[in-house]
Motif scaffolding. Sequence first.
Motif, mmCIF file in Angstrom:
data_model
loop_
_atom_site.group_PDB
_atom_site.id
_atom_site.type_symbol
_atom_site.label_atom_id
_atom_site.label_comp_id
_atom_site.label_asym_id
_atom_site.label_seq_id
_atom_site.Cartn_x
_atom_site.Cartn_y
_atom_site.Cartn_z
ATOM 1 N N LEU A 292 0.738 -1.204 -0.069
ATOM 2 C CA LEU A 292 -0.005 0.084 0.146
ATOM 3 C C LEU A 292 0.990 1.174 0.173
ATOM 4 N N TYR A 293 2.188 1.042 0.654
ATOM 5 C CA TYR A 293 3.079 2.380 0.424
ATOM 6 C C TYR A 293 3.651 2.535 -0.817
ATOM 7 N N GLY A 294 3.454 1.530 -1.742
ATOM 8 C CA GLY A 294 4.427 1.475 -2.804
ATOM 9 C C GLY A 294 3.229 2.052 -4.012
ATOM 10 N N LEU A 295 3.314 1.181 -5.123
ATOM 11 C CA LEU A 295 2.709 1.685 -6.290
ATOM 12 C C LEU A 295 1.166 1.322 -6.370
ATOM 13 N N LEU A 296 0.728 0.622 -5.213
ATOM 14 C CA LEU A 296 -0.871 0.166 -5.426
ATOM 15 C C LEU A 296 -1.648 1.203 -5.486
ATOM 16 N N PRO A 297 -1.695 2.327 -4.584
ATOM 17 C CA PRO A 297 -2.725 3.191 -4.849
ATOM 18 C C PRO A 297 -2.620 4.023 -6.515
ATOM 19 N N ALA B 179 -5.883 3.716 -8.769
ATOM 20 C CA ALA B 179 -6.491 4.869 -9.457
ATOM 21 C C ALA B 179 -6.664 4.630 -11.204
ATOM 22 N N ILE B 180 -5.618 4.128 -11.789
ATOM 23 C CA ILE B 180 -5.734 4.010 -13.172
ATOM 24 C C ILE B 180 -6.754 2.945 -13.548
#
Length: 329
Positions: free
Chosen positions: A101-106, A110-111
Amino acid sequence: MDLKQLKAFIAIAQLQSFSAAAKMTGISQPSLSRLLKQLETEMNVVLVDRYHRPLQLTAAGLFFYDKISALLIELDAITHMTQRLSAPSKALNIGFVPSVLYGLLPEVIAIFKRQNPDIEVNLKDISSYQQIEALKSGEIDVGFGRFAHQDPWIQQILLRHERYLVALPKAHPLANVKEQRLIDLASSRLILYHQTHLPASITASSISSTNSKKTKQRVEPIADSVTEPLLYLFAQHGVTPLRTSKVSDLQVALGLVAAGEGITLVPASLQVMRTKQISYQRLIHENVTSPIYLHTLKDFIHPKVPDLLSAIYEIYEKRGITYRRQQFV
């Protein structure tokens, strides 16, 4: 032999009591006793020793329980999958371990949402190993985890390897050393936070002692089987930390590092956490990494999972992250 008899036997075996099993199943005690007797008669085997309190399984009963309980779990998984195939969900339920969650997941989510505005997305914080059962039960459709799994129901894609960084208190003597060696960290207290361990098949025979040969510092012997993930990373380089502490999760581990209680290793995406109290430094060992996997069921792939994978690769392209493009089959 029918399913009702088998479920009655499982309940009695687990609870070791007719009354407790009756309460759990909603079947009367006489009916439970009759179902068990019918099962034993059909098999011509005594499964439960009724003369002990609590009830005990016979040797044959123990064997039968071990095998039949696994089959019933599999049957439940098949039932859930069949129901989902007949009525596919309009939502995409995604499991994730907190560190991603602190990486690229958000950004990925969103994409994905922008490209799929009509699909509802539900995110569930759930450990790598718990995700396997959650996939089978239908609680989630796809999961982001940190561990490889060997399960006949699951297929898995390695998305990428993320480098580990050393998290040190700002007052630590090595806090400003830009390239760290595991051997130099061995005297610091290592804070462990993983709740799940690597498979026990990882043994000392696969561990290299390359680094220990390059230094005069004495390295403690490595255990025959090192399954704690952080200790395994140290063991791969012939290093055993002199002191360790274990906490409930990664956030607590970083809190203790910030308080000066020790050091830990975290995936690079976590270096945004507690930066006023913690110094994050790179390790010289290129193979000290944390993998990120995407996993889903083999026989039922949610129709939107390919779109989610495309969103992941789109982010990797934008960020210049090395990866090998794959697809679920």
